[in-house]
Write a protein that holds these residues in place. Structure first.
Motif, PDB file in Angstrom:
ATOM      1  N   HIS A  25       0.833  -1.199   0.000  1.00  0.00           N
ATOM      2  CA  HIS A  25       0.000   0.000   0.000  1.00  0.00           C
ATOM      3  C   HIS A  25       0.871   1.253   0.000  1.00  0.00           C
ATOM      4  O   HIS A  25       0.640   2.189  -0.767  1.00  0.00           O
ATOM      5  CB  HIS A  25      -0.932  -0.008   1.212  1.00  0.00           C
ATOM      6  N   ASN A  26       1.880   1.282   0.874  1.00  0.00           N
ATOM      7  CA  ASN A  26       2.767   2.442   0.948  1.00  0.00           C
ATOM      8  C   ASN A  26       3.512   2.658  -0.365  1.00  0.00           C
ATOM      9  O   ASN A  26       3.680   3.801  -0.801  1.00  0.00           O
ATOM     10  CB  ASN A  26       3.752   2.294   2.108  1.00  0.00           C
ATOM     11  N   GLN A  27       3.962   1.594  -0.986  1.00  0.00           N
ATOM     12  CA  GLN A  27       4.650   1.719  -2.270  1.00  0.00           C
ATOM     13  C   GLN A  27       3.721   2.296  -3.339  1.00  0.00           C
ATOM     14  O   GLN A  27       4.134   3.132  -4.141  1.00  0.00           O
ATOM     15  CB  GLN A  27       5.196   0.366  -2.722  1.00  0.00           C
ATOM     16  N   ALA A  28       2.468   1.885  -3.327  1.00  0.00           N
ATOM     17  CA  ALA A  28       1.491   2.396  -4.298  1.00  0.00           C
ATOM     18  C   ALA A  28       1.236   3.886  -4.068  1.00  0.00           C
ATOM     19  O   ALA A  28       1.166   4.662  -5.027  1.00  0.00           O
ATOM     20  CB  ALA A  28       0.196   1.607  -4.208  1.00  0.00           C
ATOM     21  N   VAL A  29       1.119   4.296  -2.807  1.00  0.00           N
ATOM     22  CA  VAL A  29       0.892   5.708  -2.490  1.00  0.00           C
ATOM     23  C   VAL A  29       2.088   6.544  -2.945  1.00  0.00           C
ATOM     24  O   VAL A  29       1.924   7.593  -3.579  1.00  0.00           O
ATOM     25  CB  VAL A  29       0.624   5.905  -0.982  1.00  0.00           C
ATOM     26  N   LEU A  30       3.292   6.093  -2.640  1.00  0.00           N
ATOM     27  CA  LEU A  30       4.482   6.842  -3.031  1.00  0.00           C
ATOM     28  C   LEU A  30       4.625   6.931  -4.548  1.00  0.00           C
ATOM     29  O   LEU A  30       4.975   7.983  -5.090  1.00  0.00           O
ATOM     30  CB  LEU A  30       5.737   6.216  -2.417  1.00  0.00           C
ATOM     31  N   GLN A  31       4.331   5.854  -5.236  1.00  0.00           N
ATOM     32  CA  GLN A  31       4.397   5.860  -6.701  1.00  0.00           C
ATOM     33  C   GLN A  31       3.394   6.853  -7.274  1.00  0.00           C
ATOM     34  O   GLN A  31       3.702   7.595  -8.204  1.00  0.00           O
ATOM     35  CB  GLN A  31       4.138   4.455  -7.261  1.00  0.00           C
ATOM     36  N   TYR A  32       2.202   6.882  -6.702  1.00  0.00           N
ATOM     37  CA  TYR A  32       1.182   7.819  -7.160  1.00  0.00           C
ATOM     38  C   TYR A  32       1.632   9.262  -6.923  1.00  0.00           C
ATOM     39  O   TYR A  32       1.485  10.124  -7.797  1.00  0.00           O
ATOM     40  CB  TYR A  32      -0.145   7.556  -6.452  1.00  0.00           C
ATOM     41  N   LEU A  33       2.185   9.528  -5.730  1.00  0.00           N
ATOM     42  CA  LEU A  33       2.636  10.883  -5.422  1.00  0.00           C
ATOM     43  C   LEU A  33       3.753  11.332  -6.360  1.00  0.00           C
ATOM     44  O   LEU A  33       3.807  12.500  -6.752  1.00  0.00           O
ATOM     45  CB  LEU A  33       3.109  10.974  -3.973  1.00  0.00           C
ATOM     46  N   LYS A  34       4.633  10.425  -6.715  1.00  0.00           N
ATOM     47  CA  LYS A  34       5.731  10.767  -7.633  1.00  0.00           C
ATOM     48  C   LYS A  34       5.198  11.212  -8.992  1.00  0.00           C
ATOM     49  O   LYS A  34       5.810  12.044  -9.648  1.00  0.00           O
ATOM     50  CB  LYS A  34       6.674   9.576  -7.816  1.00  0.00           C
ATOM     51  N   GLN A  35       4.064  10.671  -9.396  1.00  0.00           N
ATOM     52  CA  GLN A  35       3.506  10.988 -10.706  1.00  0.00           C
ATOM     53  C   GLN A  35       2.751  12.321 -10.724  1.00  0.00           C
ATOM     54  O   GLN A  35       2.458  12.837 -11.797  1.00  0.00           O
ATOM     55  CB  GLN A  35       2.575   9.870 -11.172  1.00  0.00           C
ATOM     56  N   LEU A  36       2.445  12.875  -9.562  1.00  0.00           N
ATOM     57  CA  LEU A  36       1.730  14.139  -9.521  1.00  0.00           C
ATOM     58  C   LEU A  36       2.616  15.269 -10.033  1.00  0.00           C
ATOM     59  O   LEU A  36       3.834  15.255  -9.847  1.00  0.00           O
ATOM     60  CB  LEU A  36       1.270  14.448  -8.094  1.00  0.00           C
ATOM     61  N   SER A  37       2.007  16.260 -10.645  1.00  0.00           N
ATOM     62  CA  SER A  37       2.784  17.359 -11.219  1.00  0.00           C
ATOM     63  C   SER A  37       2.934  18.543 -10.260  1.00  0.00           C
ATOM     64  O   SER A  37       3.497  19.562 -10.634  1.00  0.00           O
ATOM     65  CB  SER A  37       2.126  17.833 -12.524  1.00  0.00           C
ATOM     66  N   CYS A  38       2.454  18.418  -9.042  1.00  0.00           N
ATOM     67  CA  CYS A  38       2.565  19.509  -8.075  1.00  0.00           C
ATOM     68  C   CYS A  38       3.968  19.539  -7.463  1.00  0.00           C
ATOM     69  O   CYS A  38       4.711  18.563  -7.526  1.00  0.00           O
ATOM     70  CB  CYS A  38       1.500  19.369  -6.992  1.00  0.00           C
ATOM     71  N   PRO A  39       4.334  20.663  -6.838  1.00  0.00           N
ATOM     72  CA  PRO A  39       5.664  20.776  -6.210  1.00  0.00           C
ATOM     73  C   PRO A  39       5.823  19.804  -5.033  1.00  0.00           C
ATOM     74  O   PRO A  39       4.838  19.351  -4.442  1.00  0.00           O
ATOM     75  CB  PRO A  39       5.706  22.213  -5.711  1.00  0.00           C
ATOM     76  N   ASN A  40       7.078  19.559  -4.695  1.00  0.00           N
ATOM     77  CA  ASN A  40       7.378  18.605  -3.615  1.00  0.00           C
ATOM     78  C   ASN A  40       6.772  19.016  -2.278  1.00  0.00           C
ATOM     79  O   ASN A  40       6.341  18.158  -1.510  1.00  0.00           O
ATOM     80  CB  ASN A  40       8.882  18.413  -3.466  1.00  0.00           C
ATOM     81  N   TYR A  41       6.723  20.319  -1.989  1.00  0.00           N
ATOM     82  CA  TYR A  41       6.166  20.729  -0.696  1.00  0.00           C
ATOM     83  C   TYR A  41       4.681  20.368  -0.598  1.00  0.00           C
ATOM     84  O   TYR A  41       4.187  20.063   0.484  1.00  0.00           O
ATOM     85  CB  TYR A  41       6.411  22.219  -0.419  1.00  0.00           C
ATOM     86  N   GLN A  42       3.968  20.373  -1.724  1.00  0.00           N
ATOM     87  CA  GLN A  42       2.571  19.963  -1.706  1.00  0.00           C
ATOM     88  C   GLN A  42       2.445  18.453  -1.535  1.00  0.00           C
ATOM     89  O   GLN A  42       1.537  17.973  -0.847  1.00  0.00           O
ATOM     90  CB  GLN A  42       1.866  20.407  -2.986  1.00  0.00           C
ATOM     91  N   LYS A  43       3.352  17.711  -2.124  1.00  0.00           N
ATOM     92  CA  LYS A  43       3.355  16.260  -1.952  1.00  0.00           C
ATOM     93  C   LYS A  43       3.618  15.910  -0.490  1.00  0.00           C
ATOM     94  O   LYS A  43       2.984  15.019   0.078  1.00  0.00           O
ATOM     95  CB  LYS A  43       4.402  15.610  -2.855  1.00  0.00           C
ATOM     96  N   GLN A  44       4.555  16.628   0.127  1.00  0.00           N
ATOM     97  CA  GLN A  44       4.853  16.391   1.533  1.00  0.00           C
ATOM     98  C   GLN A  44       3.654  16.735   2.408  1.00  0.00           C
ATOM     99  O   GLN A  44       3.364  16.035   3.381  1.00  0.00           O
ATOM    100  CB  GLN A  44       6.072  17.204   1.958  1.00  0.00           C
TER     101      GLN A  44
END
Length: 55
Positions: A25-44
Protein backbone atom coordinates in the motif's frame (compact mmCIF):
# COMPACT_ATOMS: atom_id res chain seq x y z
CA UNK A 1 -14.48 -13.57 -11.73
CA UNK A 2 -14.60 -15.79 -8.67
CA UNK A 3 -11.68 -15.83 -6.30
CA UNK A 4 -10.94 -18.06 -3.35
CA UNK A 5 -8.69 -16.58 -0.69
CA UNK A 6 -7.08 -18.58 2.09
CA UNK A 7 -5.91 -16.43 4.98
CA UNK A 8 -3.13 -17.64 7.26
CA UNK A 9 -4.34 -19.19 10.48
CA UNK A 10 -1.25 -18.69 12.62
CA UNK A 11 -1.06 -15.30 14.34
CA UNK A 12 2.55 -14.76 13.28
CA UNK A 13 1.61 -15.44 9.65
CA UNK A 14 -1.33 -13.02 9.91
CA UNK A 15 0.99 -10.30 11.20
CA UNK A 16 3.46 -11.01 8.40
CA UNK A 17 0.67 -10.75 5.83
CA UNK A 18 -0.46 -7.46 7.37
CA UNK A 19 3.05 -6.04 7.16
CA UNK A 20 3.40 -7.10 3.54
CA UNK A 21 0.01 -5.58 2.65
CA UNK A 22 1.00 -2.31 4.35
CA UNK A 23 4.28 -2.24 2.44
CA UNK A 24 2.52 -2.72 -0.89
CA UNK A 25 0.00 0.00 0.00
CA UNK A 26 2.77 2.44 0.95
CA UNK A 27 4.65 1.72 -2.27
CA UNK A 28 1.49 2.40 -4.30
CA UNK A 29 0.89 5.71 -2.49
CA UNK A 30 4.48 6.84 -3.03
CA UNK A 31 4.40 5.86 -6.70
CA UNK A 32 1.18 7.82 -7.16
CA UNK A 33 2.64 10.88 -5.42
CA UNK A 34 5.73 10.77 -7.63
CA UNK A 35 3.51 10.99 -10.71
CA UNK A 36 1.73 14.14 -9.52
CA UNK A 37 2.78 17.36 -11.22
CA UNK A 38 2.57 19.51 -8.07
CA UNK A 39 5.66 20.78 -6.21
CA UNK A 40 7.38 18.60 -3.62
CA UNK A 41 6.17 20.73 -0.70
CA UNK A 42 2.57 19.96 -1.71
CA UNK A 43 3.35 16.26 -1.95
CA UNK A 44 4.85 16.39 1.53
CA UNK A 45 1.74 18.17 2.81
CA UNK A 46 -0.40 15.38 1.35
CA UNK A 47 1.71 12.76 3.09
CA UNK A 48 1.42 14.62 6.40
CA UNK A 49 -2.36 14.71 6.00
CA UNK A 50 -2.55 10.99 5.22
CA UNK A 51 -0.07 9.88 7.89
CA UNK A 52 -0.05 12.56 10.63
CA UNK A 53 1.44 10.29 13.31
CA UNK A 54 4.30 9.00 11.17
CA UNK A 55 5.95 12.18 9.90
Amino acid sequence: MNMIVHYPKAEADQKDLGKKAALIHNQAVLQYLKQLSCPNYQKQALLKEMYPDHL
